[in-house]
Structures are given as structure tokens and as C-alpha cells.
Design a protein around this motif. Structure first.
Motif, PDB file in Angstrom:
ATOM      1  N   GLN A 140       0.774  -1.272   0.011  1.00 15.73           N
ATOM      2  CA  GLN A 140      -0.159   0.071  -0.070  1.00 15.73           C
ATOM      3  C   GLN A 140       0.867   1.159  -0.050  1.00 15.73           C
ATOM      4  O   GLN A 140       0.401   2.389  -0.873  1.00 15.73           O
ATOM      5  CB  GLN A 140      -0.931  -0.125   1.341  1.00 15.73           C
ATOM      6  CG  GLN A 140      -1.867   1.165   1.352  1.00 15.73           C
ATOM      7  CD  GLN A 140      -2.919   1.104   0.201  1.00 15.73           C
ATOM      8  OE1 GLN A 140      -3.215   0.241  -0.301  1.00 15.73           O
ATOM      9  NE2 GLN A 140      -3.423   2.451  -0.039  1.00 15.73           N
ATOM     10  N   GLN A 141       1.906   1.090   0.715  1.00 14.19           N
ATOM     11  CA  GLN A 141       3.024   2.386   0.692  1.00 14.19           C
ATOM     12  C   GLN A 141       3.745   2.382  -0.497  1.00 14.19           C
ATOM     13  O   GLN A 141       3.837   3.549  -0.940  1.00 14.19           O
ATOM     14  CB  GLN A 141       3.808   2.170   1.849  1.00 14.19           C
ATOM     15  CG  GLN A 141       3.508   2.208   3.369  1.00 14.19           C
ATOM     16  CD  GLN A 141       3.968   1.777   4.511  1.00 14.19           C
ATOM     17  OE1 GLN A 141       4.954   0.786   4.192  1.00 14.19           O
ATOM     18  NE2 GLN A 141       4.130   2.446   5.519  1.00 14.19           N
ATOM     19  N   ILE A 142       3.952   1.446  -1.222  1.00 14.88           N
ATOM     20  CA  ILE A 142       4.344   1.569  -2.506  1.00 14.88           C
ATOM     21  C   ILE A 142       3.485   2.342  -3.620  1.00 14.88           C
ATOM     22  O   ILE A 142       4.050   3.120  -4.287  1.00 14.88           O
ATOM     23  CB  ILE A 142       4.987   0.129  -3.069  1.00 14.88           C
ATOM     24  CG1 ILE A 142       6.053  -0.416  -2.184  1.00 14.88           C
ATOM     25  CG2 ILE A 142       5.133   0.066  -4.452  1.00 14.88           C
ATOM     26  CD1 ILE A 142       7.451   0.410  -2.600  1.00 14.88           C
ATOM     27  N   ARG A 143       2.248   1.732  -3.350  1.00 13.57           N
ATOM     28  CA  ARG A 143       1.398   2.341  -4.402  1.00 13.57           C
ATOM     29  C   ARG A 143       1.327   3.861  -4.081  1.00 13.57           C
ATOM     30  O   ARG A 143       1.219   4.607  -5.033  1.00 13.57           O
ATOM     31  CB  ARG A 143      -0.192   1.844  -4.096  1.00 13.57           C
ATOM     32  CG  ARG A 143      -0.116   0.209  -4.522  1.00 13.57           C
ATOM     33  CD  ARG A 143      -1.589  -0.366  -4.365  1.00 13.57           C
ATOM     34  NE  ARG A 143      -1.311  -1.685  -4.261  1.00 13.57           N
ATOM     35  CZ  ARG A 143      -1.816  -2.544  -3.168  1.00 13.57           C
ATOM     36  NH1 ARG A 143      -2.319  -1.856  -2.185  1.00 13.57           N
ATOM     37  NH2 ARG A 143      -1.672  -3.790  -3.169  1.00 13.57           N
ATOM     38  N   LYS A 144       1.126   4.373  -2.820  1.00  7.12           N
ATOM     39  CA  LYS A 144       1.034   5.878  -2.537  1.00  7.12           C
ATOM     40  C   LYS A 144       2.465   6.405  -3.095  1.00  7.12           C
ATOM     41  O   LYS A 144       2.450   7.646  -3.674  1.00  7.12           O
ATOM     42  CB  LYS A 144       0.915   6.143  -1.219  1.00  7.12           C
ATOM     43  CG  LYS A 144      -0.544   5.552  -0.520  1.00  7.12           C
ATOM     44  CD  LYS A 144      -0.553   5.896   1.050  1.00  7.12           C
ATOM     45  CE  LYS A 144      -1.844   5.696   1.535  1.00  7.12           C
ATOM     46  NZ  LYS A 144      -2.027   5.657   2.962  1.00  7.12           N
ATOM     47  N   ARG A 164       2.786   7.481  -6.730  1.00  7.88           N
ATOM     48  CA  ARG A 164       2.026   8.755  -7.259  1.00  7.88           C
ATOM     49  C   ARG A 164       3.032   9.835  -7.359  1.00  7.88           C
ATOM     50  O   ARG A 164       2.723  10.873  -8.164  1.00  7.88           O
ATOM     51  CB  ARG A 164       0.873   9.065  -6.266  1.00  7.88           C
ATOM     52  CG  ARG A 164      -0.142   7.814  -6.105  1.00  7.88           C
ATOM     53  CD  ARG A 164      -0.842   8.420  -4.812  1.00  7.88           C
ATOM     54  NE  ARG A 164      -2.054   7.325  -4.503  1.00  7.88           N
ATOM     55  CZ  ARG A 164      -2.632   7.345  -3.388  1.00  7.88           C
ATOM     56  NH1 ARG A 164      -2.712   8.621  -2.740  1.00  7.88           N
ATOM     57  NH2 ARG A 164      -3.389   6.422  -3.024  1.00  7.88           N
ATOM     58  N   TYR A 165       4.065  10.090  -6.484  1.00 10.22           N
ATOM     59  CA  TYR A 165       4.755  11.199  -6.593  1.00 10.22           C
ATOM     60  C   TYR A 165       6.104  11.130  -7.427  1.00 10.22           C
ATOM     61  O   TYR A 165       7.041  11.774  -7.338  1.00 10.22           O
ATOM     62  CB  TYR A 165       5.139  11.311  -5.221  1.00 10.22           C
ATOM     63  CG  TYR A 165       4.170  11.729  -3.949  1.00 10.22           C
ATOM     64  CD1 TYR A 165       3.893  13.017  -3.783  1.00 10.22           C
ATOM     65  CD2 TYR A 165       3.720  10.742  -3.558  1.00 10.22           C
ATOM     66  CE1 TYR A 165       2.791  13.078  -2.785  1.00 10.22           C
ATOM     67  CE2 TYR A 165       2.495  10.995  -2.580  1.00 10.22           C
ATOM     68  CZ  TYR A 165       2.078  12.111  -2.450  1.00 10.22           C
ATOM     69  OH  TYR A 165       0.933  12.397  -1.535  1.00 10.22           O
ATOM     70  N   PHE A 166       6.286   9.892  -8.198  1.00 10.94           N
ATOM     71  CA  PHE A 166       7.444   9.888  -9.209  1.00 10.94           C
ATOM     72  C   PHE A 166       6.736   9.714 -10.566  1.00 10.94           C
ATOM     73  O   PHE A 166       5.516   9.861 -10.804  1.00 10.94           O
ATOM     74  CB  PHE A 166       8.306   8.380  -8.622  1.00 10.94           C
ATOM     75  CG  PHE A 166       8.959   8.451  -7.576  1.00 10.94           C
ATOM     76  CD1 PHE A 166      10.022   8.913  -7.663  1.00 10.94           C
ATOM     77  CD2 PHE A 166       8.475   8.329  -6.168  1.00 10.94           C
ATOM     78  CE1 PHE A 166      11.267   9.048  -6.379  1.00 10.94           C
ATOM     79  CE2 PHE A 166       9.124   8.144  -5.130  1.00 10.94           C
ATOM     80  CZ  PHE A 166      10.567   8.491  -5.291  1.00 10.94           C
ATOM     81  N   LEU A 167       7.573  10.336 -11.518  1.00 12.38           N
ATOM     82  CA  LEU A 167       7.334   9.848 -12.878  1.00 12.38           C
ATOM     83  C   LEU A 167       6.873   8.535 -13.223  1.00 12.38           C
ATOM     84  O   LEU A 167       7.322   7.546 -12.750  1.00 12.38           O
ATOM     85  CB  LEU A 167       8.337  10.279 -13.620  1.00 12.38           C
ATOM     86  CG  LEU A 167       8.971  11.529 -13.886  1.00 12.38           C
ATOM     87  CD1 LEU A 167      10.234  11.958 -14.671  1.00 12.38           C
ATOM     88  CD2 LEU A 167       7.770  12.730 -14.118  1.00 12.38           C
ATOM     89  N   PRO A 168       5.806   8.340 -14.084  1.00 14.39           N
ATOM     90  CA  PRO A 168       5.413   6.944 -14.402  1.00 14.39           C
ATOM     91  C   PRO A 168       6.246   6.129 -14.657  1.00 14.39           C
ATOM     92  O   PRO A 168       7.188   6.573 -15.704  1.00 14.39           O
ATOM     93  CB  PRO A 168       4.271   7.514 -15.549  1.00 14.39           C
ATOM     94  CG  PRO A 168       4.103   8.916 -15.335  1.00 14.39           C
ATOM     95  CD  PRO A 168       5.188   9.333 -14.765  1.00 14.39           C
ATOM     96  N   GLY A 169       6.382   4.904 -14.399  1.00  7.60           N
ATOM     97  CA  GLY A 169       7.274   3.972 -14.622  1.00  7.60           C
ATOM     98  C   GLY A 169       8.698   4.019 -13.986  1.00  7.60           C
ATOM     99  O   GLY A 169       9.336   3.087 -14.218  1.00  7.60           O
ATOM    100  N   PHE A 170       8.818   4.914 -13.156  1.00 11.20           N
ATOM    101  CA  PHE A 170      10.103   4.945 -12.481  1.00 11.20           C
ATOM    102  C   PHE A 170      10.498   4.056 -11.494  1.00 11.20           C
ATOM    103  O   PHE A 170      11.428   3.222 -11.387  1.00 11.20           O
ATOM    104  CB  PHE A 170      10.181   6.447 -11.638  1.00 11.20           C
ATOM    105  CG  PHE A 170      11.599   6.602 -10.700  1.00 11.20           C
ATOM    106  CD1 PHE A 170      12.475   6.522 -11.460  1.00 11.20           C
ATOM    107  CD2 PHE A 170      11.530   6.508  -9.505  1.00 11.20           C
ATOM    108  CE1 PHE A 170      13.948   6.940 -10.558  1.00 11.20           C
ATOM    109  CE2 PHE A 170      12.613   6.499  -8.818  1.00 11.20           C
ATOM    110  CZ  PHE A 170      13.870   6.641  -9.312  1.00 11.20           C
ATOM    111  N   ILE A 171       9.016   3.599 -10.703  1.00 12.49           N
ATOM    112  CA  ILE A 171       9.181   2.455  -9.770  1.00 12.49           C
ATOM    113  C   ILE A 171       8.478   1.396 -10.401  1.00 12.49           C
ATOM    114  O   ILE A 171       7.596   1.530 -11.164  1.00 12.49           O
ATOM    115  CB  ILE A 171       8.269   2.618  -8.427  1.00 12.49           C
ATOM    116  CG1 ILE A 171       8.937   4.028  -7.679  1.00 12.49           C
ATOM    117  CG2 ILE A 171       8.440   1.437  -7.588  1.00 12.49           C
ATOM    118  CD1 ILE A 171       8.401   4.360  -6.483  1.00 12.49           C
TER     119      ILE A 171
END
Length: 734
Positions: A167-171, A174-181
Motif C-alpha cells: 500500500q505504501q509503494i502504491r502511494k 504517485r509522487y514519481f514519474l510514471p514507470g520510475f518504480i
């Protein structure tokens, strides 16, 4: 001057003939000029040749001297100014200072990065000649438009290092560019690939403490999940192969040392494997949990869960991997070891796991026959034949009441050096605290007769209240004694029985009042001297855990042994005594001062000698025979000093005195390598992970998730991706 010598140079440096209109003279001049030109050219060639020869001879004789001289001149000039100008045949050259950095900007502190940025700005200003902004703009335009994305292993390393749940990874995504994580599907797939389906869950009846109506004798038995590694052989060998790929394996005498053990903490009992023949064997990322259940480590629970893996552990001993032989040790705290190997109690008559010495032998320093699995099995057979009565085991089976749960012989059981250090240091500290309390009681007693006018703290308030009680009791005793005298003076024969009864009643009341005065004492640890000792510990960031009987942890003991805590304790001891002795008679103050000096003379050598021993045995380094002899002498010195005062020898002190040196002589490594130090930290890590899975409705699934997450953390290729913290320091890093 003759006319044929009237020659002048043009701008190019060639000779010009004089202007003469006579034809005959012109021909004469032409002949003479050609001869002069030939002579000049010949001389120039000779000069050039001589210069070349001189240069060649100089270069042959002193090439290094010229270079060194040039370097010194330039270095001296650059010391004055960061930039100098060198004149040449063309445009002048600028020489500037650029620091010779030895570390990447990724590995240095923010302060160093800022200093490097200022150097880059200075160079940009010199190169751009006033056009710094345009130059900077061009540099920015060459930056990648999109930062590189993390690969799956980097994302997993971030997750396990930061202790993040899904759940924390999903949050966070949101604060990184798409695909970074990496996506959750990729990360979970990679996690399954790394764990290789090693984890299994079983339901086993376990015993829990229960004070409710459904409990029996304070306990309750119910089915509970147990999470276990199915194939320990493959699990361990997989880790060995991955460590070998990173060149982490460091065999000792052709052997790979493996230790297996367990401990209860954080509401659960865990069994771990640790590879000792690698760097940092006690680090959290090198602890492989192979069995876990959320129940106390009662003997019943251990006997029901340990058989799931005990045979696999036994089979590891003696196996070969890449030509190296595996050697398995067993570790744990002393209470845990006693339960595993079937002793009745860690405080019984035969309380030592490693030998058959009795308590009397231990106090006298006598070592008896060493224990081994064979003689323990024989003792257990005697216990069974005698009727299996535990209270008779001290007379029949040398306190053996159960068969050992693991097939690891006693000479491969690690000395619990961490708990030895904790126990011995706490014992010394408690003895010192008792001495301080005795002095506090004397202060308390002396100051009752002269309480302070202002009650500024609890001790002063207690003294004032006690003084009032003492005065009231004394007055009441005086009144009762006067009444008894009056009754005796006025007593007649007719009133003899009644008077005797009254006198007896008042005498009993006087006795009770005197007993109350005697019992009116200070509570342990509440006096100013005892409290000042806790202040010294807090000043040195040693905060005892009140919920564990004011026990110390390992870091506390190591720190106290390094900083010479006894000197600070005794300084505070004397300072507090001096301030508290202002309101008591001089003769009593002098007596207390002499008593304090005696305490200093007793405990300072004890703490110093123990500190010398503790620092020499609690590490993971190899030890030589010379170092072992030093340790042996230090231990003997400590016990000579300790026995002078008649103190009791506990089982931990016995292990330090009798069994530490033979263990060092056999394995030639510090006790920290094979002991329980690494396993103690796993509890805090699992407690942190449990917060991320509190929403999972099944206890077994929670435990499997925690185990799987920790298993990923221990994979060398994942832990290798974790970014280490940057050290904060003020010294220059370049």
C-alpha cells in the motif's frame, strides 16, 4: 664606411643592396653579396646546430630536474592565485587549480557537493568569458529529458530497506514519474522468483498462557500456524552460491562455519541460520529465518515445532559445498539452551550445560567432567528408570529430565557471550547500587534528626515526613511509658489483675511503635546517591529498561566498558555524598566519606578488569594464542579480585571463568562470531514488518508475508542494490 658594406635589412630580415646606378659597381656588389650570404647562412646553420646539441645534452642530463623546477614554479604561483597566465608565441595560456577528487559526487556529503559546484561555476565563468548563463543553459539542454527508471531489483531493494508495504509503494508511486518504480506485478513476480517457494505453513497445537475460564492450570492449548522453510539444504546452498558470485565467502581452514539457533522476542519465537564465513555475519541481512511461530518458547512448544527442521539441520553438518566442509554450531541465550538440551533448570544443583559441576564446585572454581550427548543420554536413561520425577533429578540424572531436541554436540554449542556480558555487568552494577543504597539509608537515618527546612525533592520530603513520624512516635512512647509508671505507682492489691493487663497492653503498643520506627526505611534505589548513578548513565546515553528489571542491552555494556563508566559513577557518588552531608554531624559525615572511599577501592578494579575481558572476547575477529593467553590472565585477575569479597558465583560467571578460554583455544575466533548476538536484532525487524500486514485477516498469511519480505532482504543480489547512508562528518573528504 665602404659602399659595399652599406647593407640594410628589410622587414623580413634579408639584406638589401645599396642603390647604385653604375653598372660596373653593380656587378662587383653582386659577387661580394653572394659570398657574404653564403658565409651568413653557414654561420646560422652552425649556431642552430650548436643550440640543438645543447638542448639535446640538457635533455639527456637533467630532464627530471627541469620538469620538477617548472612544477615548483607553477605550484608556487598557483598558491598565491587560483589562476595564472603563461606567455607563449601566440595567445597566452591560463592555468587554473582543479582539486584532484578521489570520490564520486554520488558518495560524498552535501557539503562536498556544494564545494564542487562552486569550483564548476568558477571554471564556467573563465571559459565563457562573461556568458555564464548561456553556457549553463546549453549544459542543461544536454541533460536527459527523463530520469532513468529503476529496474525491478532496485525497486525491491528500496521496498525492503525502507520497510514499505504494498500500500505504501502504491502511494509512493504517485509522487514519481510514471514507470520510475517498477510495477507491483513485476516486483511480486521477482519476489516469488527469489524466494523459490521455500516457505510453507503448518497448523500445530501450541500452548499459550491463559488466565481465563477456558484455561487449565493457567495455560491453554490451541491450534496455531507455524511458518517453516521446507528445504533448508537447498535454501542454504542457494545463498552460498549467491555469496560466492559476489566473492563474499571466506572459509576458515577449509570449512564453512554455520550457526543455528533461536530466541523468543516480540511475541514470537524464531529459529535462524547464519553463515559465519562471510563479511558481517551478525548483520541483519545475513540472518536467515527458517522457522517462526507466534507463541512463547515453552518446552512443549519447542518439542512440537523443532522436529520440523532439526533433522535437516543435523544433516547439514559435515556436508560439502564446492570442496568446503560445513560445520554447524548451535546458539541461544542460556535459558533457551537449557530447555533445548533437557536440563531441569538453569539454577539447579547441576546448572552448567557444559560440565557436571555442582553449585558448590562452581563457587570453589572446580571444573568437573564435561557434558556431551552421550553422557546426557545415559543420565536421561537413569532419570527414566528412576520414575521420571523431576524433583529427584539432581540426585539421579545430574538435572537431565528430557532428551536433547537437536543432535548438535555440546562442544559445538556456542558460549552465550552476549548474555554473559549483560549478566556479569548487571551483577556488578547491582552490587554497587546496593552499596549506594546502604549509604542512602544512613543519610536518611542521620538526617531524620535534622531535616532540611525546604523539601525540594522526594528525598527531602521523605526525610521530613519520616522525621515527623519519628517525633510523634517518640512522644507517644514517652506518654505510654509515663502511664505505665503511674499505674505501677498507684497499683493496689485489689487492682493487681486489672493493672497488669493495662501495663501489658501499653508495653505491647510501645513495642509496636519501636518496630515501626525500625521499619521506617528508604525504598531501594530512591536515595540521592543511587539516583545519581542513573543520572550518570543517562548523561552517557545508557537508559536502562525499567520494564525488564532495569536490565542493560548489549550496546549499553559495550559503551560502559569503553568509556570507563566506573570513574564517572564514583565521581558523581562522591559529589552527591558531599552535598548531602551538609546537614549531618561531622563525625557521621567523615564516616560516610571513609565508606565511600572503600566502595571506590572495591569496585573500580572490578569494573576495570571486567572491561578488559569483555572487549577482548566480544568480537568476530580471529584470535592468536598470544591473545588467548592475555585473555586467560585477565579472567584470572578478575576472579581473584571478585572472590576477595565473598560474592556468589552465578552460572554465567562460571562459564566466563571455566569455559570461555577452552572455547577460544579450540576455534581461535572471538566469541561474537558463533554466539547469539546476531539473532537478537531480528525481533525488532519483524515487529516493524508486522505493521505493514496488520490488515491481513489470517495469522498464517501475515507470518508468511513477513518471512518472505525478510527473505528478499537477505538475498545478496538485492541487498547489494541498497544505497548505503552517507556518513555525516565535518572533515574534508577529498
Amino acid at each position: 664606411m665602404k659602399k659595399h658594406n652599406q647593407r640594410s635589412r628589410n622587414l623580413n630580415g634579408t639584406f638589401c643592396k645599396p642603390d647604385n646606378s653604375s653598372p660596373s659597381l653593380n656587378s662587383q656588389f653582386e659577387v661580394k653579396n653572394s659570398a657574404i650570404d653564403d658565409i651568413y647562412v653557414c654561420k646560422v646553420k652552425k649556431i642552430k646546430k650548436a643550440v640543438n646539441e645543447i638542448n639535446e645534452s640538457i635533455n639527456e642530463v637533467i630532464p627530471n630536474q627541469l620538469e620538477k623546477l617548472a612544477h615548483k614554479v607553477i605550484h608556487k604561483s598557483l598558491k598565491k592565485n587560483k589562476e595564472i597566465t603563461l606567455n607563449t608565441n601566440g595567445r597566452p595560456l591560463k592555468v587554473t587549480v582543479i582539486p584532484n577528487a578521489t570520490k564520486s559526487s554520488n558518495d560524498v556529503s552535501q557539503r562536498t557537493v556544494k564545494r564542487r559546484t562552486s569550483e564548476v561555476q568558477r571554471l564556467r565563468k573563465a571559459v565563457s568569458v562573461g556568458g555564464e548563463l548561456r553556457q549553463l543553459s546549453d549544459e542543461v539542454s544536454h541533460l536527459p529529458s527523463k530520469p532513468p527508471n529503476q529496474d525491478v531489483d532496485d525497486s525491491l531493494a528500496m521496498k525492503v530497506d525502507c520497510g514499505l508495504g504494498w500500500q505504501q509503494i502504491r502511494k509512493l508511486r504517485r509522487y514519481f514519474l510514471p514507470g520510475f518504480i517498477s510495477s507491483e506485478r513485476q516486483m511480486q513476480g521477482r519476489q516469488e522468483e527469489l524466494t523459490l517457494d521455500f516457505i510453507d505453513e503448518k497448523m500445530i497445537p501450541l500452548v499459550f498462557k491463559c488466565d481465563g475460564a477456558n484455561g487449565k492450570d493457567g495455560f491453554l492449548e490451541k491450534m496455531a500456524p507455524v511458518v517453516v522453510v521446507k528445504n533448508i539444504h537447498d535454501f542454504l546452498f542457494t545463498h552460498l552460491e549467491k555469496h560466492e558470485e559476489l566473492h563474499n565467502i571466506k572459509p576458515k581452514d577449509g570449512e564453512i562455519l554455520i550457526k543455528f539457533g533461536g530466541d523468543k522476542g516480540g511475541g514470537s519465537t524464531k529459529f535462524e541460520l547464519q553463515i559465519c564465513s562471510i563479511d558481517k555475519p551478525n548483520a541483519l541481512h545475513n540472518i536467515l529465518v527458517v522457522l517462526m511461530f507466534n507463541a512463547p518458547d515453552y518446552t512443549t512448544n519447542l518439542s512440537r515445532t523443532l522436529p520440523l527442521i532439526s533433522k535437516q539441520i543435523t544433516d547439514l553438518n559435515g556436508q560439502e559445498w564446492r570442496g568446503y566442509k560445513l560445520r554447524v554450531f548451535f546458539f541461544g541465550d542460556y535459558d533457551f539452551l537449557v530447555r533445548i538440551y533437557g536440563l531441569y533448570s538453569p539454577n539447579g544443583r547441576y546448572c552448567c550445560l557444559f560440565c557436571t559441576s555442582t553449585k558448590d564446585d562452581i563457587n570453589k572454581g572446580i571444573k568437573r567432567e564435561p557434558r556431551c550427548l552421550q553422557n546426557m543420554s545415559e543420565d536421561y536413561a537413569k532419570f527414566i528408570d528412576s520414575g521420571s520425577k523431576e524433583d529427584k533429578s539432581k540426585d539421579v540424572s545430574r538435572n537431565i529430565v528430557r532428551a536433547p531436541m537437536v543432535n548438535v554436540d555440546i562442544d559445538h554449542v556456542s558460549i552465550p557471550c552476549l548474555h554473559i556480558s549483560l549478566g556479569v555487568f548487571k551483577k556488578l552494577y547491582d552490587l554497587l547500587e546496593c552499596e549506594a543504597h546502604e549509604m542512602d539509608k544512613q543519610l536518611y537515618k542521620f538526617r531524620q534528626h535534622n531535616p532540611s527546612a525546604e523539601s525540594r525533592n522526594n528525598f527531602e520530603l521523605c526525610i521530613a515526613q519520616s522525621a515527623l513520624k519519628l517525633e510523634a512516635s517518640k512522644k507517644q512512647i514517652a506518654i505510654l511509658e509515663d502511664e505505665i509508671v503511674t499505674i505501677e505507682d498507684n497499683m493496689t492489691i485489689a487492682q493487681l489483675g486489672q493493672s497488669a493487663s493495662a501495663i501489658s497492653s501499653k508495653t505491647q503498643k510501645i513495642k509496636e511503635l519501636k518496630e515501626t520506627i525500625e521499619k521506617d526505611q528508604l525504598k531501594h534505589g530512591m536515595g540521592p546517591i543511587a539516583c545519581s548513578m542513573d543520572l550518570v548513565l543517562k548523561e552517557n546515553r545508557v537508559d536502562r529498561r525499567a520494564y525488564h528489571g532495569k536490565a542493560f542491552n548489549g550496546n549499553h555494556v559495550h559503551k560502559c566498558c569503553k568509556i570507563n563508566i566506573i570513574a564517572k559513577l564514583m565521581d558523581k557518588f562522591k559529589e552527591t555524598l558531599e552535598s548531602q552531608s551538609m546537614d549531618i554531624p561531622i563525625k557521621h559525615a567523615q564516616a560516610l566519606t571513609i565508606q565511600a572511599k572503600g566502595i571506590d577501592a572495591k569496585f573500580t578494579p572490578l569494573f576495570h578488569k571486567f572491561s578488559a575481558v569483555e572487549q577482548k572476547i566480544n568480537h568476530t575477529r580471529p584470535v592468536t594464542d598470544y591473545e588467548i593467553n592475555e585473555i586467560d590472565n585477565d579472567i584470572k585477575d578478575f576472579f581473584i579480585e571478585y572472590r576477595k569479597y565473598g560474592y556468589n558465583i552465578s552460572p554465567k560467571l562460571h562459564m566466563l571463568e571455566v569455559h570461555v578460554v577452552p572455547t577460544l583455544r579450540r576455534w581461535h575466533v572471538g566469541l561474537g562470531l558463533l554466539s547469539e548476538q546476531g539473532g537478537e536484532q531480528i525481533h525488532a525487524a519483524f515487529n516493524r514488518q508486522s505493521r505493514n500486514v496488520h490488515g491481513v485477516n489470517s495469522e498464517g498469511k501475515k507470518m508468511k508475508s513477513i518471512m518472505k519480505n525478510h527473505m528478499v532482504y537477505t538475498v545478496p543480489e538485492i541487498h547489494h542494490r541498497i544505497v548505503p547512508p552517507k556518513k555525516r562528518k565535518h572533515s574534508t573528504e577529498e
